[in-house]
Design a protein around this motif. Structure first.
Motif, PDB file in Angstrom:
ATOM      1  N   ARG A 208       2.414 -19.462   4.325  1.00  0.00           N
ATOM      2  CA  ARG A 208       2.707 -21.008   4.914  1.00  0.00           C
ATOM      3  C   ARG A 208       1.865 -21.165   6.029  1.00  0.00           C
ATOM      4  NH1 ARG A 208       7.916 -20.551   2.342  1.00  0.00           N
ATOM      5  NH2 ARG A 208       8.912 -19.708   4.234  1.00  0.00           N
TER       6      ARG A 208
ATOM      7  N   GLU B 245       7.221 -23.042  -1.282  1.00  0.00           N
ATOM      8  CA  GLU B 245       8.327 -23.531  -0.053  1.00  0.00           C
ATOM      9  C   GLU B 245       9.651 -23.115  -0.585  1.00  0.00           C
ATOM     10  OE1 GLU B 245       7.013 -27.115   2.929  1.00  0.00           O
ATOM     11  OE2 GLU B 245       6.737 -27.538   0.769  1.00  0.00           O
TER      12      GLU B 245
ATOM     13  N   SER C 266       7.422 -31.127  -2.348  1.00  0.00           N
ATOM     14  CA  SER C 266       6.036 -30.504  -2.118  1.00  0.00           C
ATOM     15  C   SER C 266       5.096 -30.845  -3.194  1.00  0.00           C
ATOM     16  CB  SER C 266       6.258 -28.847  -2.159  1.00  0.00           C
ATOM     17  OG  SER C 266       7.038 -28.269  -3.494  1.00  0.00           O
TER      18      SER C 266
ATOM     19  N   HIS D  49      -0.443 -30.592   0.556  1.00  0.00           N
ATOM     20  CA  HIS D  49       1.036 -30.112  -0.097  1.00  0.00           C
ATOM     21  C   HIS D  49       0.839 -28.647  -0.197  1.00  0.00           C
ATOM     22  CE1 HIS D  49       2.479 -34.184  -0.978  1.00  0.00           C
ATOM     23  NE2 HIS D  49       1.102 -34.417  -1.086  1.00  0.00           N
ATOM     24  N   TYR D  50       2.099 -27.937  -0.322  1.00  0.00           N
ATOM     25  CA  TYR D  50       2.103 -26.320  -0.571  1.00  0.00           C
ATOM     26  C   TYR D  50       3.036 -26.062  -1.621  1.00  0.00           C
ATOM     27  CZ  TYR D  50       1.941 -21.477   0.921  1.00  0.00           C
ATOM     28  OH  TYR D  50       1.789 -20.167   1.105  1.00  0.00           O
ATOM     29  N   ASN D  51       2.577 -25.677  -2.869  1.00  0.00           N
ATOM     30  CA  ASN D  51       3.015 -25.349  -3.802  1.00  0.00           C
ATOM     31  C   ASN D  51       2.298 -24.492  -4.646  1.00  0.00           C
ATOM     32  OD1 ASN D  51       1.498 -27.082  -5.567  1.00  0.00           O
ATOM     33  ND2 ASN D  51       2.430 -28.657  -4.429  1.00  0.00           N
TER      34      ASN D  51
END
Length: 314
Positions: A190, A170, A33, A119-121
């Motif tokens: 999300r 995530e 991620s 991206h997902y963080n």
């Protein structure tokens, strides 16, 4: 003027430690991620936001105090019960600010920054606007009018922002059912960051997810529909200045160039992203409807094929 601590500044070391911990966990979980250049862009946007906030906060404070001193209808004391009231008042204000930021291109121009990463963080949480602080506070102007002290309002806005930091991850799948039912969680958020047609413009909550359920914008995260992060059309840049202002440039080009009526130019500011004056644009609702129709057709075809195979076997 009551003196409340600047929670955001105190939280910066916690943000850094949390990101390092998340990097360690995703390495163990083999979740990809993070991308270094993307995270550096997000951090740069966050640093820029902190510095610009010194200017925008002056505008916000002046507006809040002027209304509080000259127009307030009541005086709400700073007490334990007023903090409960302002918690719900602020969270409801945030919901409508966030929802309209997806439904009006004028507000989307600043909010799109937060959705521009693929991206997902936790670093994505730091990807904040450089322009929104100067005008999005209008959604909170009713609060000093009814008597909430400006210092209380700013404190609660900071608390809401801090809460939303941890849900950008995530590494957490689902929280307990009772928590998922009431609170905004990593799973709910999300969905909000998804570019999937099913997930577009859903889950605008700040702290309480109940507002989305109440006003019809809630969408649970589905196992069969993996979230694709980013925008419907991604901007493909890591330059913080481009991230901050590309949509403003495109908005002004659409609104003020070419042969258009005054109404059409105004509509580019008011209408949702994707709207076009010539009818060629597609809104998130259009994309969702198309996806749902396509999904229903695929499911029907799959069921027909299964029935056919069963008949052949018989």
């Amino acid at each position: 003027m009551p003196e409340f601590p600047n929670l955001i500044l105190f939280a910066i070391p916690v943000f850094i430690l949390a990101m390092l911990l998340e990097m360690y966990v995703i390495t163990k979980q083999q979740i990809k991620s993070y991308e270094l250049i993307d995270s550096l862009s997000s951090i740069a946007m966050g640093i820029g936001n902190v510095f610009i906030e010194f200017l925008s906060k002056a505008v916000v404070l002046f507006s809040f105090f002027w209304i509080y001193e000259n127009l307030r209808i009541f005086t709400i004391p700073i007490s334990w019960w007023s903090f409960i009231l302002i918690f719900f008042a602020d969270d409801l204000s945030y919901y409508f600010f966030h929802r309209i930021s997806h439904e009006s291109r004028l507000f989307w121009a600043s909010h799109v920054v937060h959705h521009s990463s693929k991206h997902y963080n936790l670093s994505t949480a730091l990807r904040q606007t450089w322009s929104g602080g100067f005008y999005t506070f209008v959604f909170w102007l009713w609060m000093p009018l009814v008597g909430f002290h400006p210092a209380m309002i700013l404190l609660q806005m900071s608390i809401s922002l801090l809460y939303q930091f941890w849900i950008h991850t995530e590494t957490i799948n689902k929280m307990p059912k009772w928590f998922e039912a009431v609170m905004n969680t990593p799973s709910h958020h999300r969905v909000h960051h998804g570019s999937n047609p099913l997930y577009l413009d859903r889950n605008h909550a700040g702290i309480l997810i109940i507002w989305d359920k109440l006003f019809g914008t809630f969408q649970p995260e589905l196992k069969e529909e993996k979230v694709i992060y980013g925008l419907v059309v991604n901007i493909e840049t890591y330059n913080p200045f481009k991230i901050a202002f590309l949509e403003w440039r495109d908005l002004f080009i659409d609104a003020f160039s070419g042969k258009k009526s005054f109404k059409q130019r105004l509509q580019y500011l008011i209408k949702p992203p994707g709207w076009r004056h010539d009818g060629t644009g597609k809104l998130s609702g259009d994309l969702r409807d198309e996806w749902l129709q396509s999904s229903a057709q695929s499911q029907s075809q799959s069921q027909s094929q299964s029935q056919f195979n069963e008949n052949i076997n018989l």
